[in-house]
Design an enzyme around this catalytic site. Structure first.
Site, PDB file in Angstrom:
ATOM      1  N   ASN A   7       0.873  -1.164   0.000  1.00  0.00           N
ATOM      2  CA  ASN A   7       0.000   0.000   0.000  1.00  0.00           C
ATOM      3  C   ASN A   7       0.921   1.228   0.000  1.00  0.00           C
ATOM      4  O   ASN A   7       1.508   1.567   1.033  1.00  0.00           O
ATOM      5  CB  ASN A   7      -0.916   0.001   1.238  1.00  0.00           C
ATOM      6  N   GLU A  34      -3.953   1.818  -2.848  1.00  0.00           N
ATOM      7  CA  GLU A  34      -4.059   3.257  -2.582  1.00  0.00           C
ATOM      8  C   GLU A  34      -3.145   4.058  -3.497  1.00  0.00           C
ATOM      9  O   GLU A  34      -2.390   4.916  -3.044  1.00  0.00           O
ATOM     10  CB  GLU A  34      -3.777   3.575  -1.104  1.00  0.00           C
ATOM     11  N   ASP A 150      -3.834  -4.922   0.974  1.00  0.00           N
ATOM     12  CA  ASP A 150      -4.154  -4.333   2.273  1.00  0.00           C
ATOM     13  C   ASP A 150      -5.559  -4.805   2.634  1.00  0.00           C
ATOM     14  O   ASP A 150      -6.550  -4.315   2.105  1.00  0.00           O
ATOM     15  CB  ASP A 150      -4.091  -2.809   2.176  1.00  0.00           C
ATOM     16  N   ASN A 152      -6.889  -4.596   5.618  1.00  0.00           N
ATOM     17  CA  ASN A 152      -7.463  -3.844   6.737  1.00  0.00           C
ATOM     18  C   ASN A 152      -8.058  -4.773   7.781  1.00  0.00           C
ATOM     19  O   ASN A 152      -9.127  -4.509   8.351  1.00  0.00           O
ATOM     20  CB  ASN A 152      -8.497  -2.832   6.240  1.00  0.00           C
ATOM     21  N   ASP A 221      -1.450  -6.182   6.056  1.00  0.00           N
ATOM     22  CA  ASP A 221      -1.148  -6.449   4.651  1.00  0.00           C
ATOM     23  C   ASP A 221      -0.771  -7.928   4.519  1.00  0.00           C
ATOM     24  O   ASP A 221       0.179  -8.389   5.162  1.00  0.00           O
ATOM     25  CB  ASP A 221      -0.008  -5.561   4.177  1.00  0.00           C
ATOM     26  N   ASP A 250       2.666   4.783   5.191  1.00  0.00           N
ATOM     27  CA  ASP A 250       2.514   4.223   6.537  1.00  0.00           C
ATOM     28  C   ASP A 250       2.487   2.696   6.507  1.00  0.00           C
ATOM     29  O   ASP A 250       2.494   2.052   7.554  1.00  0.00           O
ATOM     30  CB  ASP A 250       1.283   4.787   7.255  1.00  0.00           C
ATOM     31  N   HIS A 251       2.461   2.108   5.304  1.00  0.00           N
ATOM     32  CA  HIS A 251       2.565   0.662   5.120  1.00  0.00           C
ATOM     33  C   HIS A 251       3.945   0.315   4.562  1.00  0.00           C
ATOM     34  O   HIS A 251       4.614   1.165   3.963  1.00  0.00           O
ATOM     35  CB  HIS A 251       1.536   0.155   4.110  1.00  0.00           C
TER      36      HIS A 251
END
Length: 263
Positions: A7, A34, A150, A152, A221, A250-251
């Site tokens: 991501n 993303e 991802d 989530n 992930d 941030d991933h």
């Protein structure tokens, strides 16, 4: 053969990071989430220059997924079946040919679902149900299948640094974890947990409250493998070092190596 997921949290903002990582890691196939841009705005030239074929399913400002492959795609398809009104760009699958046959890769960006007391959470659970229907049908073909992206979803307490802080979060609610487990119950294997059962294997650290510096991470992930893919699994890695780069996503990338001949 190395297959990876990342991501990138806006591919145009992270294109230098992406190119650097592609050169260092040299994956054969990459699933990006993303990308946060339309198809025509995707920086494909920089990636094609590294020898990748590029397919995107973009959306302005939000969401968006992409597949990068050193092998040509036999076929690609965007969108997850089951809801004709869902216009979010969250799902893209591709098929490539190997010496032993084909491998199918599904790149996905599963809905976050927060705040959990809004319509966003039922949408997340419905999306997971649609993904389960997709996987159930694909598993019938008995071909190597990788669901990568991802999700989530924090699968278990071992996948979060502070479980108590996430109890009411859509990523860690019991219904979310149960839905993820039902996906595994179809016969899919969580690639990382197949080779490493240690806690602290995180793939996401929030930008807030010094989460990276304090290692307050979560694992959301994942690469989920069909039996035909898990039988060929060799190694799994998490490239957490890229989180320390300047202005990072941030991933971080997660990759898996398979005993599959690409040519």
């Amino acid at each position: 053969m190395r297959i990876a997921t990342w991501n990138v949290n806006s591919v145009r903002q992270r294109i230098e990071h992406l190119v650097t990582w592609l050169k260092e890691c040299s994956p054969d196939i990459v699933c990006l989430q993303e990308i946060k841009c339309t198809d025509d705005a995707f920086p494909r030239l920089e990636i094609e220059a590294l020898g990748y074929n590029v397919v995107t399913h973009g959306q302005k400002t939000f969401n968006g997924v992409a597949l990068l492959s050193k092998l040509p795609f036999d076929e690609t398809k965007s969108g997850l079946a089951g809801d004709a009104e869902d216009v979010h760009a969250r799902f893209l699958e591709g098929v490539v040919s190997l010496k032993s046959g084909v491998v199918r890769i599904a790149c996905l960006y599963l809905p976050n679902g927060n705040p959990a007391n809004t319509e966003k959470y039922p949408y997340k659970l419905k999306w997971m149900s649609r993904l389960r229907d997709y996987a159930r049908e694909r598993l019938k073909t008995e071909e190597p299948l990788i669901l990568a992206g991802d999700f989530n979803v924090i699968p278990a307490a071992a996948d979060v640094s502070n479980p108590e802080a996430w109890v009411d979060d859509a990523l860690f609610r019991p219904e979310t974890r149960e839905s993820f487990q039902s996906l595994l119950g179809l016969g899919l294997t969580d690639a990382l947990r197949a080779v490493n059962d240690a806690p602290g294997q995180y793939t996401f650290w929030d930008y807030q409250a010094g989460a990276w510096q304090k290692n307050m991470g979560i694992r959301i992930d994942h690469l989920l493998l069909s039996p035909q893919a898990s039988d060929r699994l060799v190694e799994v890695g998490v490239d957490s070092y890229v989180r320390a780069w300047e202005k990072p996503s941030d991933h971080v990338p997660v990759w898996a190596d398979f005993d599959l001949e690409t040519a």
